[in-house]
Design a protein around this motif. Sequence first.
Motif, mmCIF file in Angstrom:
data_model
loop_
_atom_site.group_PDB
_atom_site.id
_atom_site.type_symbol
_atom_site.label_atom_id
_atom_site.label_comp_id
_atom_site.label_asym_id
_atom_site.label_seq_id
_atom_site.Cartn_x
_atom_site.Cartn_y
_atom_site.Cartn_z
ATOM 1 N N PHE A 336 0.860 -1.173 0.000
ATOM 2 C CA PHE A 336 0.000 0.000 0.000
ATOM 3 C C PHE A 336 0.895 1.221 0.000
ATOM 4 C CE2 PHE A 336 -2.567 -3.311 1.840
ATOM 5 C CZ PHE A 336 -3.761 -3.147 1.162
ATOM 6 N N VAL A 337 0.659 2.111 -0.943
ATOM 7 C CA VAL A 337 1.472 3.318 -0.996
ATOM 8 C C VAL A 337 0.620 4.489 -0.499
ATOM 9 C CG1 VAL A 337 2.901 4.786 -2.449
ATOM 10 C CG2 VAL A 337 2.644 2.364 -3.002
ATOM 11 N N LEU A 338 1.064 5.080 0.609
ATOM 12 C CA LEU A 338 0.322 6.201 1.195
ATOM 13 C C LEU A 338 1.203 7.438 1.192
ATOM 14 C CD1 LEU A 338 -1.330 4.671 4.408
ATOM 15 C CD2 LEU A 338 -2.206 4.690 2.078
ATOM 16 N N ARG A 339 0.566 8.586 0.998
ATOM 17 C CA ARG A 339 1.290 9.830 1.208
ATOM 18 C C ARG A 339 0.723 10.477 2.462
ATOM 19 N NH1 ARG A 339 2.198 12.990 -3.723
ATOM 20 N NH2 ARG A 339 -0.041 13.371 -3.725
ATOM 21 N N LEU A 340 1.604 10.730 3.418
ATOM 22 C CA LEU A 340 1.184 11.285 4.695
ATOM 23 C C LEU A 340 1.647 12.724 4.751
ATOM 24 C CD1 LEU A 340 2.521 8.256 6.730
ATOM 25 C CD2 LEU A 340 0.210 8.566 5.847
ATOM 26 N N THR A 341 0.700 13.623 4.914
ATOM 27 C CA THR A 341 1.051 15.034 4.969
ATOM 28 C C THR A 341 0.559 15.589 6.303
ATOM 29 O OG1 THR A 341 0.639 15.106 2.615
ATOM 30 C CG2 THR A 341 0.950 17.212 3.696
ATOM 31 N N SER A 342 1.470 16.134 7.052
ATOM 32 C CA SER A 342 1.047 16.655 8.351
ATOM 33 C C SER A 342 0.421 18.026 8.173
ATOM 34 C CB SER A 342 2.238 16.750 9.287
ATOM 35 O OG SER A 342 3.012 17.865 8.920
ATOM 36 N N SER A 346 4.588 19.106 5.977
ATOM 37 C CA SER A 346 5.667 18.198 5.584
ATOM 38 C C SER A 346 5.064 16.845 5.243
ATOM 39 C CB SER A 346 6.683 18.064 6.714
ATOM 40 O OG SER A 346 6.052 17.528 7.836
ATOM 41 N N SER A 347 5.572 16.262 4.151
ATOM 42 C CA SER A 347 4.913 15.030 3.713
ATOM 43 C C SER A 347 5.935 13.952 3.397
ATOM 44 C CB SER A 347 4.025 15.336 2.513
ATOM 45 O OG SER A 347 4.656 15.028 1.312
ATOM 46 N N GLU A 348 5.491 12.714 3.519
ATOM 47 C CA GLU A 348 6.367 11.606 3.156
ATOM 48 C C GLU A 348 5.529 10.491 2.538
ATOM 49 O OE1 GLU A 348 7.693 8.945 6.460
ATOM 50 O OE2 GLU A 348 7.032 10.638 7.703
ATOM 51 N N ILE A 349 6.209 9.670 1.730
ATOM 52 C CA ILE A 349 5.514 8.562 1.080
ATOM 53 C C ILE A 349 5.924 7.273 1.758
ATOM 54 C CG2 ILE A 349 5.386 7.244 -1.053
ATOM 55 C CD1 ILE A 349 5.274 9.847 -2.538
ATOM 56 N N LYS A 350 4.928 6.444 2.106
ATOM 57 C CA LYS A 350 5.203 5.196 2.828
ATOM 58 C C LYS A 350 4.705 4.022 2.013
ATOM 59 C CE LYS A 350 6.489 6.007 7.270
ATOM 60 N NZ LYS A 350 7.420 5.216 8.034
ATOM 61 N N ARG A 351 5.511 2.947 2.049
ATOM 62 C CA ARG A 351 5.053 1.681 1.454
ATOM 63 C C ARG A 351 4.784 0.719 2.598
ATOM 64 N NH1 ARG A 351 7.881 -0.583 -3.350
ATOM 65 N NH2 ARG A 351 7.235 0.870 -4.968
ATOM 66 N N LEU A 352 3.567 0.229 2.652
ATOM 67 C CA LEU A 352 3.175 -0.544 3.832
ATOM 68 C C LEU A 352 2.565 -1.878 3.444
ATOM 69 C CD1 LEU A 352 1.327 2.474 5.320
ATOM 70 C CD2 LEU A 352 3.376 1.513 6.362
ATOM 71 N N PRO A 361 3.768 12.205 10.228
ATOM 72 C CA PRO A 361 4.932 12.967 10.677
ATOM 73 C C PRO A 361 4.555 14.118 11.602
ATOM 74 C CG PRO A 361 4.587 13.162 8.292
ATOM 75 C CD PRO A 361 3.686 12.099 8.783
ATOM 76 N N TYR A 362 5.444 14.357 12.558
ATOM 77 C CA TYR A 362 5.268 15.417 13.564
ATOM 78 C C TYR A 362 3.942 15.334 14.310
ATOM 79 C CZ TYR A 362 9.174 17.203 10.908
ATOM 80 O OH TYR A 362 10.359 17.305 10.273
ATOM 81 N N GLU A 424 -7.877 16.798 12.342
ATOM 82 C CA GLU A 424 -6.805 17.678 12.826
ATOM 83 C C GLU A 424 -6.146 18.468 11.696
ATOM 84 O OE1 GLU A 424 -7.111 14.576 13.665
ATOM 85 O OE2 GLU A 424 -7.498 14.664 15.831
ATOM 86 N N GLY A 425 -6.469 18.112 10.449
ATOM 87 C CA GLY A 425 -5.848 18.827 9.335
ATOM 88 C C GLY A 425 -4.744 18.042 8.652
ATOM 89 N N HIS A 426 -4.421 16.876 9.204
ATOM 90 C CA HIS A 426 -3.464 16.027 8.492
ATOM 91 C C HIS A 426 -4.165 15.400 7.293
ATOM 92 C CE1 HIS A 426 -1.180 16.499 12.111
ATOM 93 N NE2 HIS A 426 -2.086 15.831 12.844
ATOM 94 N N ILE A 427 -3.313 14.974 6.296
ATOM 95 C CA ILE A 427 -3.907 14.338 5.119
ATOM 96 C C ILE A 427 -3.254 12.980 4.897
ATOM 97 C CG2 ILE A 427 -4.384 14.537 2.652
ATOM 98 C CD1 ILE A 427 -3.955 17.583 3.033
ATOM 99 N N VAL A 428 -4.084 11.969 4.689
ATOM 100 C CA VAL A 428 -3.585 10.634 4.350
ATOM 101 C C VAL A 428 -4.134 10.295 2.974
ATOM 102 C CG1 VAL A 428 -3.567 8.193 4.956
ATOM 103 C CG2 VAL A 428 -3.542 9.926 6.760
#
Lengths: 519, 361
Positions: A336-342, A346-352, A361-362, A424-428
């Motif tokens: 599963f490829v997710l992009r996590l944006t706080s 700041s954002s990062e891409i995760k493979r799960l 993040p944060y 909270e305003g984070h984006i997944v």
Amino acid sequence: MSEEKKTFIDRIWDIFASVKFAIVIFSLISLTSIIGTVLEQRAEPERNINILTRLFGESLAPSLYNILEKLGFMDMYHSWWFITLLILFSANIIICSIARLPRILKLIKEPMKPMAREHFETAPIRREIVLKGKPDKIKEAVASSIRAIGFNFSESKEDKGYQFYAQRGNYTRLGVYLTHLSIIFILIGALIGIAFGYKGYLNLPEGRTAVAFRFSPPSGPIDEMNLERILNALEASWGDISKASELLNMKEKKLKEILRKNGIQPLGFSIRCEDFDVEFYENSNTPKEFKSWLTVIDGGKEVVKKSIEVNDPLSYKGTTFYQASYGMIPNAPGWFVLRLTSKSGSSEIKRLNFGEKFVIPYSNIEGTIRDFSPALAFDKEGRPFTFAEMMNNPAVFIDFKEAGRDKYSGWIYKRYPLTGRLPEGHIVEFLDLWGSQYTGLQIRKDPGVWIIYLASTSMTVGLFIAFFMSHRRLWVMVIEDRGNTKVHIAGVSNKNRPAFERKIGRMISLIKERQQGGK
Amino acid sequence: MDSSVFFGLSTMAYIIAMIIYITYLAFRNKSVGIVATTITIAGFFSQTIAILMRWKEFNDISGMGFLRSAPLTNLYESIIFFVWCLILGYLIVEFRYKNRSFGAFVTPVAGLALAFIDITGMSKEIHPLIPALQSNWLLAHVTMSFIAYAAFAISFSTGLMYLIINTEKKNQPAYIFWAFTLGVFAVLLISMGIDFMTFKVAVRPEEFIKNYLFRASFMNKSAAVRIISWISTISIIFIVWRFGNILKTVIEKFNISSQILDEITYKSIAIGFPIFTLGGLIFGAIWADQAWGTYWSWDPKETWSLITWFIYAFYLHSRMIRGWRGKRVAIVAVLGFFAVIVTYLGVNLLLSGLHSYGELK
Ligand code: HEM
């Protein structure tokens, strides 16, 4: 004896050189082709028996089917008699053109000659005008008018006057022959494709590399062990056949033969599917485009990277990869490829993996992927269900926790990124289930296709010449007639006579104009 | 206002023009003729505006760029475009040959084609393009095919008129041929009209054509209706055959020489043939090659275009055989248009193929 034989060959030649024979062939090809469009070609027997039943009733259908099947109508465009028709057709065009070409070439090369006076009376287009003044004075107006309508003339002296004669477009007579020749080249191109090309199909999963594909079922029993060893060697050498044969300690020719017997075509290089994706029209299940990101690896090096779509293939060393289809791989170990944006951006891409935890993040919000559907929808009671096997509307169900306590949970859709906005305003964002799909590639090598494209172009040029250009010949005689000058005009055009007549009409009004102007 | 208003106006204009052209044919009053021409031109302008508006609507919806949004993606739009080409071609002929009488033969074709859209209840909606149809080759392919079809339609009408005025005896093969052709056309139109009336009310329109074409007549469940349909067919053909000479006198009033008819037939084919070759066959093959990696696969639509091509090649070459001018080549021109109709409609309606293009949705 020998003379009789010659007349026989002559007779055959005459048949093949005749337009009547062409008409017979046109009719035969058309009529038989009609049957080929009613019956389904290369289909299961039941389908055609069904069609025949609908057309002729139950009692006739089976026996009719047997007769038609014996005659090859179930795959008629590849049957011996249809191919014979095409060969007769080609022979007809070739012989017919050979038979006529010398005469046409002579006509084209023949220089123009002045026309005898009496022939002016019988020319297909003839005009006469009378002008005041002597021929010497009028000559220039006539000459410049002939030039003005685009003819480069020659001139000769006549008794009591002059004659101008010119022709244009004599080479347009070859347009028809260009067309006929091009048809032959199209057939040659098709033959080259059949003889030296190949065609096949490959389902390539995301992340996998292929060095060969299947073009036909194996002819005979498969030696699995041996084949696997060979394919491994091919993979180890990135599809390079001579390297693979070294690895295997086998002659290259032998290796190719084994592969061919197994219905496997080596690519000569390797190709990897980096990713595949389908994009849909908004709020609809109509795919807008499907796209594969491909990498060609030749000699161990990545040489080409390109994304392909339907109508936009990738070509490498004469082999072309077309986007043909796609599908899901059952039980594929996908990521599963997710992009996590706080909230802070700041954002990062995760493979799960399925069930694997991730942290935004944060923050101390932690998520776990609990469920997945390739095509999520909800029934009337609000229960989720999967409406298709393809990735029509992929979604993941995620449990969120904060400091170890359950917080909230829900579905996040790939097609609707807004569903991943947390309170909270984070984006997944759910970007992909990578590795779960394969791309269906049609693979083709056809060295004849360029001949076909070139010949199609020249056929079109030939047709336009044949229909819209003509060979025009013009004779203008300027002679003295009872103190005035008579201008006799004769014209011949091999087609579209009215257009030439209009042109001559324009020339006449020019002559009259210039003659008056010159006075 | 959206494009459908202008489409409606143009349909109305063509139908009114058809009536006036036929009136003109009967009375040969010059000002009636001018009115007919004016209304046709007005209809043509209105249709042009409608096509451009639909183009823009499609562009706004699909967001795929101007070229790929040409309104030529389904049967409905292609029929509209065919009619547009046909009217344009007719107007050119009218101005070049200064003869209005063909109007009475061409406007009915336009009117009926537009009526066919309603009769079959085909979808008029703008559908998003599936990936295979997103190609610039497709635009060139479809546009040129329909220009060629319109040219062939003109050669069909003039070929038929040629046959009508050049046959005397009712037992002549050429007379029987044209009477049969006209009869079949009449039967097809009447039976589609009956389909329309019976099923438009009862059945959801989008299901209509594939399932219900001719279900009210030749393919009805009741054997009695089927038998009556066939008997009516034979009677209609018989009536056309029996009273065909009336048609002949009407056309003859117009002093159209058979030479001009032959010339227009040849010229429209001479224009249609190269355009069809390039646009229909070659561009179609290039598109298939780009999309699927096969330039020719003998599917029914491709094969029928090839058959059409061969019939018109037959026409062109048969003119070169001594003794084959006149009636015989006119018959070939008429047959060629039958092949066009099968290529255009029959393959989608009656045969199934690879081609997703033109499917009735
Ligand atoms: C489907 C294949 C063919 C096509 C598309 C084709 C095309 C043409 C065209 C466009 C013309 C000019 C017609 C005109 O000006 O009205 C022509 C002329 C001609 N064709 Fe063909 N042709 C085909 C096959 C053949 C064959 C099989 C023969 C064999 C006998 C043949 C013999 C001729 C001859 C003798 C002429 C007249 C040439 C002249 O005027 O000098 N064609 N062809």
